[in-house]
Motif scaffolding. Structure first.
Motif, PDB file in Angstrom:
ATOM      1  N   UNK A 146     -39.669  44.410  -7.452  1.00  0.00           N
ATOM      2  CA  UNK A 146     -38.989  45.371  -6.573  1.00  0.00           C
ATOM      3  C   UNK A 146     -39.345  45.161  -5.113  1.00  0.00           C
ATOM      4  N   UNK A 147     -40.470  44.476  -4.871  1.00  0.00           N
ATOM      5  CA  UNK A 147     -40.900  44.196  -3.492  1.00  0.00           C
ATOM      6  C   UNK A 147     -41.278  42.729  -3.385  1.00  0.00           C
ATOM      7  N   UNK A 148     -41.180  42.205  -2.165  1.00  0.00           N
ATOM      8  CA  UNK A 148     -41.576  40.827  -1.916  1.00  0.00           C
ATOM      9  C   UNK A 148     -43.072  40.783  -1.634  1.00  0.00           C
ATOM     10  N   UNK A 149     -43.816  40.076  -2.476  1.00  0.00           N
ATOM     11  CA  UNK A 149     -45.252  39.921  -2.263  1.00  0.00           C
ATOM     12  C   UNK A 149     -45.622  38.465  -2.503  1.00  0.00           C
ATOM     13  N   UNK A 166     -47.306  35.089  -3.929  1.00  0.00           N
ATOM     14  CA  UNK A 166     -47.533  34.709  -5.326  1.00  0.00           C
ATOM     15  C   UNK A 166     -48.930  35.071  -5.801  1.00  0.00           C
ATOM     16  N   UNK A 167     -49.931  34.848  -4.961  1.00  0.00           N
ATOM     17  CA  UNK A 167     -51.314  35.147  -5.356  1.00  0.00           C
ATOM     18  C   UNK A 167     -51.473  36.634  -5.641  1.00  0.00           C
ATOM     19  N   UNK A 168     -50.905  37.469  -4.799  1.00  0.00           N
ATOM     20  CA  UNK A 168     -50.996  38.916  -4.999  1.00  0.00           C
ATOM     21  C   UNK A 168     -50.199  39.341  -6.230  1.00  0.00           C
ATOM     22  N   UNK A 169     -49.048  38.707  -6.440  1.00  0.00           N
ATOM     23  CA  UNK A 169     -48.242  39.006  -7.628  1.00  0.00           C
ATOM     24  C   UNK A 169     -49.048  38.722  -8.897  1.00  0.00           C
ATOM     25  N   UNK A 170     -49.675  37.553  -8.953  1.00  0.00           N
ATOM     26  CA  UNK A 170     -50.437  37.165 -10.138  1.00  0.00           C
ATOM     27  C   UNK A 170     -51.621  38.109 -10.352  1.00  0.00           C
ATOM     28  N   UNK A 171     -52.360  38.398  -9.274  1.00  0.00           N
ATOM     29  CA  UNK A 171     -53.536  39.264  -9.392  1.00  0.00           C
ATOM     30  C   UNK A 171     -53.151  40.664  -9.859  1.00  0.00           C
TER      31      UNK A 171
END
Length: 289
Positions: free
Chosen positions: A82-85, A87-92
């Motif tokens: 739903x938001x652009x973040x 990749x590292x933050x997405x995985x964590x």
């Protein structure tokens, strides 16, 4: 959760084999609890049960979960899309949410009778060691596969995040089931972050009040968050197993495979009919030896 590349399969297999072998060696050198059954017989029983479950769940994942997971990833479904973040933050974030929602699933396996029938197979092991980490009924893993798909759909976890989480989770499960005596000071520090052998040993106690605690599988934070952490039970006071299945004849491989499909016993009652439980008042204290 598309079909994993060859290197990912190799890494996963190598990590599981290395951790399992390491725990077996440490269990021999530094056992935490005395055992009641022969090691070889239990390991073979648990490997047989786990191997059957793994074979069946692999078929289910290949036929249903992998194609569905591809669609979820391609259409970017789920909360994290739903938001652009980065990749590292997405995985964590996905790893944290996958681990928290697994805590919910584990608790449900103890609370819902239809799920407990299958999870019981894991708990009736009369000793607790790294081989117990592999001892899950095929029915539980198949049901868990459906829940895993729901986790991915709701969270929006990427295939990379799922792989990283599952890799760490496998290592954690082998570690905290191990019958290994860690230095107490080290373990008291570790348990603030991850599940440890003493912490999980309490969860496998034959006392209902103790089994109804410590539901975390990787990070111990979720039990602290929900007030379900229990640390202050001395290991010498713990009897592993379920009171209604305290005899070796109750837990042969044939009996545990059909256990979910048979009439259920009063699992937490002793032979005299009394409930097997004990009180633990007050806030959580430090781990005991």
């Amino acid at each position: 959760m598309t079909n994993p590349p060859q290197f990912a399969v190799m890494i996963t297999g190598a990590v599981i084999a290395a951790v399992f072998a390491s725990m077996l060696l440490l269990e021999r050198a530094r056992p935490l609890r005395q055992t009641v059954e022969g090691k070889l017989r239990r390991v073979l029983r648990n490997l047989g049960t786990g191997g059957m479950a793994l074979a069946l769940v692999t078929l289910v994942q290949t036929a249903l979960v992998v194609p569905a997971a591809r669609v979820i990833a391609a259409r970017q479904l789920g909360l994290l899309h739903l938001v652009e973040i980065p990749t590292v933050l997405h995985v964590a974030t996905a790893v944290l949410l996958l681990d928290y929602t697994l805590w919910i699933w584990h608790r449900a396996n103890h609370r819902l009778a239809v799920l407990w029938r299958f999870h019981l197979v894991h708990h009736v092991d009369r000793d607790l060691d790294s081989s117990t980490a592999l001892r899950f009924h095929f029915g539980e893993l198949i049901l868990g596969t459906g829940y895993r798909l729901l986790q991915i759909l709701v969270i929006g976890a990427s295939p990379l995040a799922v792989w990283i989480w599952q890799l760490i989770l496998f290592a954690s499960i082998l570690f905290h089931h191990a019958n290994v005596e860690l230095p107490l000071g080290w373990e008291r520090r570790l348990v603030r972050v991850i599940v440890t052998p003493r912490m999980h040993g309490i969860h496998h106690s034959d006392q209902l009040s103790e089994t109804d605690s410590n539901w975390s599988s990787l990070l111990s934070w979720w039990d602290y968050l929900h007030g379900t952490i229990l640390l202050s039970v001395p290991q010498r006071d713990i009897v592993i197993g379920v009171p209604a299945y305290e005899e070796s004849d109750d837990v042969t491989i044939g009996r545990i495979l059909i256990m979910p499909f048979r009439p259920q016993r009063r699992d937490w009652h002793r032979s005299d009919g009394n409930l097997q439980t004990r009180a633990h008042p007050g806030p959580p204290r430090a781990l005991e030896p």
